[in-house]
Each structure stands twice: as C-alpha cells, then as structure tokens.
Design a protein around this motif. Structure first.
Motif, short mmCIF file in Angstrom:
data_model
loop_
_atom_site.label_atom_id
_atom_site.label_comp_id
_atom_site.label_asym_id
_atom_site.label_seq_id
_atom_site.Cartn_x
_atom_site.Cartn_y
_atom_site.Cartn_z
N THR A 1 42.18 33.44 48.35
CA THR A 1 42.06 32.09 48.88
C THR A 1 40.59 31.80 49.19
O THR A 1 39.74 32.71 49.17
N GLU B 1 39.54 33.87 52.16
CA GLU B 1 39.41 35.28 51.80
C GLU B 1 38.15 35.52 50.98
O GLU B 1 37.45 36.52 51.18
N ARG C 1 37.63 33.71 41.86
CA ARG C 1 38.24 34.38 43.02
C ARG C 1 38.92 35.69 42.66
O ARG C 1 39.85 36.13 43.33
#
Length: 751
Positions: A567, A570, A601
């Motif tokens: 995320t 994160e 990511r």
C-alpha cells in the motif's frame, strides 16, 4: 541513587506543608501559603500546555524560566534542593502531592544554568508517587536472563498519522542486540489479544509491557486508541487495560502515546499512567504532551538498551531522557514516571553474569537460508514493514482451534514473485515464538522430509529418536506414522510446530491442463501431514508460500491469503529504510520518483532499484524506461536484469556466465580461476555492487563467497561457447579440489 521523598500536604484550604526526607530519614518541614501554590500552578498551566508547545510560543528561554521557578519553589530559603543534589550518583525525587501539584512539569527543574534532570554527574529523576507511606526497601532480585518485553502496537483503520511501529520494534531490537531482548509482539492491537497473551505466558514472565499508539481524551477521560477484531477503532481506558492484564503486571508499563502522562482538566483527574499504577502496575511511563514518532522511538531504544544491560529503572529513564536532550529533541522533558512504593531496581542481570540464560529462539529469517548461498532470502525482523491486516488474518487462521470458524490445517501465502511471501512467512514465525519451526525450501521428497527431526528441538533426546524411528518405518503408511508423531502421547504431542514449505512451486507442483497439481512425492507428504494434524487435534500448522494455487487434498482445509503490492503507507515506510530511494537522499529527485513508480510497489524490485540508482556510470534513465515499458509489472525484475546486464562490459558479462557453471557459492579464489582476467577483481566488485553477483561470507573461513543471481541464469548461458563452458567447469573443479581437498588435507581440516 539517593531516594528523596517530597510530600506537599494541605493542612487547610489556605495553608500547605512541605515535607522532605532522604533515604527514609526524619522529614524536614516548612509551611507554604496556598495562594503562592495556586499562583505557581496557574502560571504553569498557562505556559506549559499542548497549545503553547505546538505553536512554539513557549521557547527554550521560557522553559528554563519555568524550570527555575519550580526549583525555587522546592528549594526555599532552607536550600533543600541544593543540599540533596550535592550527593552523587543522582537522586530519585518521589513526589507525593494532590493532583494539581503532581501535574506540574518537575522534569524542567532548572538551577545554575542547567536542567537538573539531564545535567551533570548526578541527574535527578522526578517520580510521581502513587500510594501512601515510605518507599519499600524490600529488594527485588533481577532475573539472570535477557530482558522480556511484551510489545503491542495499535494502528486502527482511519486513524492518522499512521505510526511507524515497525521502526520502533526494530530500534528496540537493534539497541539491545548485544545483550539480547526477548521481544514478544501482540499483533492484533486488541484488548482481547493483550488479555490472551498475558494469560498464556502467565504472571511474572514479562519485565515490561510496551503499548505503542495514539491516545486522546474521550468524555474527559484518558483513552488509548486500540483496534477491534476487524482492525477498526476502539477506545481503551486505564480500567479496561487493567482488566485485560488480569493482575499479570510486569515490573514496568510504558504507555507510549501522546497525553498518557497528562492529567486532564489541569490535574483534576488522574492521568492514564497514574490510573494504571493504582490498578496494580508498579511503574508506568507516559508522555505529558504530544510527542513525535521519531523521538518516542529513540527514547524507547535508549531506555531498553539500558534496562537490557542490567541498569536500574531510574537510571535507564535518566539515560534515555539525556539522550533526547543531547540530540536537541524538543520533547526531552515530556516523559513522566508514575510509580508505587516498590524500588526502581534492575530487572535483569548484566550480560556477563555467571550462568545468565540466553534467548532460546533463533531469528526466523535464519530459517530461510538459500541452500546454495546460505544467505537469508527474507527481510530481517528489523527490516520488515507493513502487511499488518494480512498478518492479523494469518495469525487468526494459524491459532484457530480445529472446528472453529475459518479453521484450517494449512495456510497458503499466494502471489507473484517479489511481493514478500517468504518474508511474510518469516514474520509469522516470529509472531508465534511458542511453536517450533521446520522450514523446507523448494522441492521436498520423503528423504528431504525426513530432515524434520533435525530441524525441530524435541523436549528430550528419547523423543527425537522415537520421531526418527517413526519416519524411517516404511512398513507403515506415512499418514499413520505422522499421526503417531503428532498424537498427544507422541514425540511432538506436546510440542506445537509450524511446518513451512517455502517456494512451493519450485519442484512440488506439476503443470496439468494449464493449472498445477501436487507432484507425486508431495502428493504423499502434504495430505498425510494435514490429515495427521486434523485427526490428532494438534496445534501444529503448515505454511506454504507459492506462486500458483493447486487443488486442496480431499478431507483437508487450506486457507489462502493472497498478497498484493505494498500500500502507499507501507511503501512510504519501506522507502524510509532504503538509503537511495528514501526522501532526502542525494539521488536526483526526478530519477528517484521514476524508479519508485516503475517498481510498482513491488518490495523486491524496490530493493534492487535502490541498489543501482546512485550509480553514476549506469544509464539509470534508460533502465527505468525499459521497466516502465513492460506492461506486466511482475516481469519488470527480469527486464531490469536484462538491461542492467547488457549495459556492462563484455568481459564482466562473460565472467558471470562462466561463474554460473558452478551452482553453489564459491570463494573469490575460484572466481579468479574461472575468470582469469587482469580486471577480475574490478569485475567482481562491480557485479556485487549492482546485485548481479550475490555475495556472502563463509561460516568457517569468514571469507567472501559469490553466487550468480538466479534472475540472470536464463540470460547469461548464451554469452559463452560450449568450449568456454567446458573450460570454466574444469577450472572451477581444479580450484575447488585444491581448496576443499588438497589444502584441507594439508591443514588437517576435516572435509
């Protein structure tokens, strides 16, 4: 440290009496006009407030002036404070007073151009005493072992800012790495989780309870922000925390949240810290006003480093406070200590105390070693970030009793490469320290599965021998043998285990009609193991990490948790740990932003890009463009490897291709033998810097050894001819024979 008792006693509505005694001696007394006391309280409440500090309208000079007024108030014409401070090694000032006076910031006491709580060889520690009577002098014997900490961070959905609790855990572990700390983490962030964990370990097990999160005032009462069973927001009062602890208080509680040491309404009501002491906690630490995430983490690291080293509680708090002051953190004076009458003595013995126990549990990342490089393939405990909700769901599954809702014998972590499945599995092992661990990597057959008896620490040698005999008895079906192994009277009947099959797709699955099924060997092992767990009611569980799903064996249950990319929050936490991609790094901001975007990511790709973006000799923009043009974000790692490889000198590429003939880590001597080139040392250094050549350390010789990254294997074989391949094999064989056989025989080293 010298203990000084200061009591401010209200004789009448207009007159107070100050009583001062040292180390239990007879008290000195003097009178005070209540009006003077009220004037001091009003002054402090006006200037030392959340608003004044936050708006920076109350600076360093004003803090010193306020501290000087507090010191004059205590010192008086009789110079009580001055006399007390003349005797090293420091003073614990236990203050007993009604709430408004207790609420004053005694941590700011200022005299002779310095703050008494952080200056000189004999600093002072104010302790807000809870309970009447003199301090108890009964000694508390320190544990001859490492410090034991129960750590619970709370992070409810929708509450901002999201605290970096992973960094706090990592900082504590790093600060206490020399002396060791047994840090058990309650992951749910709920009061029920805290209740069950404290009950499971029992009274007296933990030395410290560390609660990390946000706090607030709710209906005029201090409340700590915790999570409900779904990760949503719930509020916990001091009474509710006390109910969860059920009397199993450790020596110290640290409620690390804003305002947890603050008494509401100008001291009319007790702070959360004081309420916890009244509920039975011997010592409670809390923050008087809002404190920054980084400052709170730094304080905790210094505090636990001192406690784990065997220092007394009072001295540990002083050292942590002095650290913040030396680092010029504006929050250095905000930490408050509340305590009952028990002594603030050490919790554990120093490191080299005779017969001091050691931590028994091995770090989980050391269970996930590459069988060839013997390097850990997962994020260390101090480097792991995020996945909180997934971890909570996984732990609920792994701890769910048979027959309960969502119960399963196995948990499968599913997702594409680089998302951190193995790191998550390692994290789950850390969070279940009561379970033994058996981790297999890649292909597992019956012979490999037999290594179970060497991976687990059995309660007795007899049980280990019995387990080996059971697994070796090929006359009985494997399911029957495993049932006897896990039965209540079997070798593992009272030893809960986590059986981990990591990178399950590598050798344990076969393709069939576009999907995947268990390989013949695993089709014998997995159903037998899951069935044995279910039929014996064993608390043991299986964890599988796999890119591909497969049909669940009949009569068993496998819960599946699919991993997604990080995320935004994160990723922010992970970037803070990366030297080149973190905010404020010297790398060109435009390049850094593109690299982060291109990584999509994916944690593993972020790690690799962080390794190369600072290299000025590479065409970083070109490499990133190649990754950006790849639609499948899960293939971007291969695209990066291909482009990074092609940008290197031809001889360096050929070195990688030749070293690749040996499918195990080799010493530098062998690399030079295979790659007989005048620039070999430079090529090795360069390839290692870029992550093309993995580097580890030999456990016996402590010399470096090298291994070609698995991502490169399909790309580099065509770079050398068949004759060159044969020559490289021969050179490697000669070098390794000389190192492992000839030299070993000469030196007498066993082979």
């Amino acid at each position: 440290m010298t203990t000084v008792e200061l009591e401010i006693f209200e004789l009448t509505s207009s007159y107070c009496e100050l009583r001062l005694s040292t180390d239990g001696g007879p008290p000195k007394t003097r009178g005070l006009d209540k009006a003077a006391v009220d004037q001091l309280v009003e002054l402090v409440e006006r200037d030392y407030s959340q608003h004044a500090i936050a708006q920076k309208v109350f600076g360093a000079a004003q803090l010193a002036d306020l501290g000087a007024k507090l010191a004059v108030f205590l010192d008086g014409d009789e110079r009580w404070l001055t006399q007390v401070l003349d005797s090293p090694p420091g003073v614990t000032l236990r203050i007993t007073a009604e709430q408004r006076l207790r609420h004053l910031p005694w941590e700011l006491l200022y005299s002779n151009t310095s703050y008494l709580t952080v200056a000189g060889p004999a600093p002072l520690l104010p302790v807000r005493a809870v309970g009447a009577g003199p301090a108890l002098q009964t000694p508390i014997e320190p544990g001859n072992r490492p410090l034991r900490v129960l750590f619970m961070a709370t992070s409810p959905e929708g509450v901002e800012p999201v605290l970096n609790f992973e960094a706090e855990e990592a900082a504590i572990l790093a600060a206490t790495s020399r002396t060791g700390t047994d840090l058990v983490v309650e992951e749910s962030g709920t009061l029920d989780g805290l209740r069950f964990l404290s009950l499971d370990y029992g009274a007296g097990h933990f030395d410290v309870l560390h609660l990390s999160g946000h706090a607030t005032l709710r209906n005029g009462q201090p409340a700590f922000l915790v999570e409900n069973e779904f990760g949503g927001l719930a509020y916990a009062t001091a009474d509710q925390i006390a109910q969860a602890m059920a009397g199993h208080w450790p020596r110290m509680v640290f409620v690390s949240g804003c305002l947890t040491g603050n008494a509401p309404d100008g001291g009319t009501f007790p702070s959360m810290s004081e309420s916890l002491v009244r509920a039975g906690a011997p010592v409670v630490l809390g923050w008087a006003l809002p404190v920054g995430d980084v400052s709170a983490t730094d304080f905790a690291a210094e505090l636990y480093q001192a406690l784990a080293g065997g220092k007394p509680i009072d001295q540990a708090v002083i050292e942590a406070r002095r650290h913040l002051h030396q680092e010029k953190r504006s929050s250095w004076h905000l930490l408050r200590v509340y305590a009952d009458r028990s002594p603030l003595t050490p919790m554990v013995t120093p490191l080299n105390t005779r017969r001091r126990a050691r931590i028994q549990v091995r770090p989980a990342d050391q269970e996930f070693l590459d069988p060839q490089t013997q390097l850990s393939r997962v994020a260390a405990r101090t480097a792991f970030v995020g996945r909180r909700r997934i971890i909570q769901r996984c732990l609920r599954t792994l701890n769910q009793p048979h027959g309960g809702p969502g119960a399963a014998e196995a948990l499968m972590l599913h997702g594409m490469g680089g998302l951190g499945k193995s790191s998550l599995a390692s994290r789950l092992l850390e969070r279940m320290p009561t379970h033994q661990r058996a981790v297999w990597y890649g292909r597992v057959d019956l012979r490999k599965f037999r290594e179970l008896t060497t991976k687990i620490l059995f309660p007795t040698m007899d049980q280990q021998i019995e387990a080996a005999q059971l697994l070796d008895n090929t006359q009985a079906p494997l399911a029957v043998r495993l049932r006897h192994l896990l039965d209540g009277n079997g070798p593992l009947g009272q030893t809960p285990c986590l059986f981990v099959f990591d990178d399950f797709e590598d050798g344990n699955l076969d393709e069939r009609d576009g999907s995947h099924v268990l390989s013949p060997a695993m089709a014998d092992i997995l159903p037998a193991l899951l069935t044995a767990i279910r039929e014996t009611g064993s608390p043991s569980r299986v964890i599988i990490t796999s890119r591909y799903r497969f049909p669940t064996p009949a009569g068993t249950h496998i819960a599946v948790e699919a991993l997604e990319t990080l995320t935004a929050i994160e990723q922010t936490k992970k970037l803070a740990n990366l030297p080149n991609l973190r905010p404020g790094s010297p790398v060109d901001p435009a390049i850094r932003a593109r690299a982060i975007e291109a990584a999509a990511r994916n944690p593993r790709l972020l790690d690799w890009l962080d390794l190369i973006v600072a290299d000025t000799t590479l065409d970083i923009a070109g490499l990133i463009t190649a990754i950006e043009s790849e639609a499948d974000r899960y293939r971007r790692e291969t695209i990066l490897a291909k482009n990074l490889l092609s940008s290197q000198a031809p001889e360096l590429q050929r070195m990688l291709a030749k070293v690749n003939v040996v499918e195990l880590p080799v010493p530098a001597e062998t690399v030079h033998a295979i790659h007989d080139h005048p620039d070999a040392a430079h090529h090795i250094e360069r390839a290692t810097q870029l992550g093309l050549l993995e580097s580890g350390t030999d456990a016996e010789t402590h010399q470096p050894r090298y291994y070609v990254s698995n991502v490169l294997r399909p790309l580099i074989r065509p770079l050398i001819s068949n004759d060159e391949y044969t020559e490289a094999c021969a050179a490697a064989a000669r070098s390794l024979h000389n190192i492992w056989i000839t030299n070993a025989a000469t030196s007498g080293t066993p082979t």
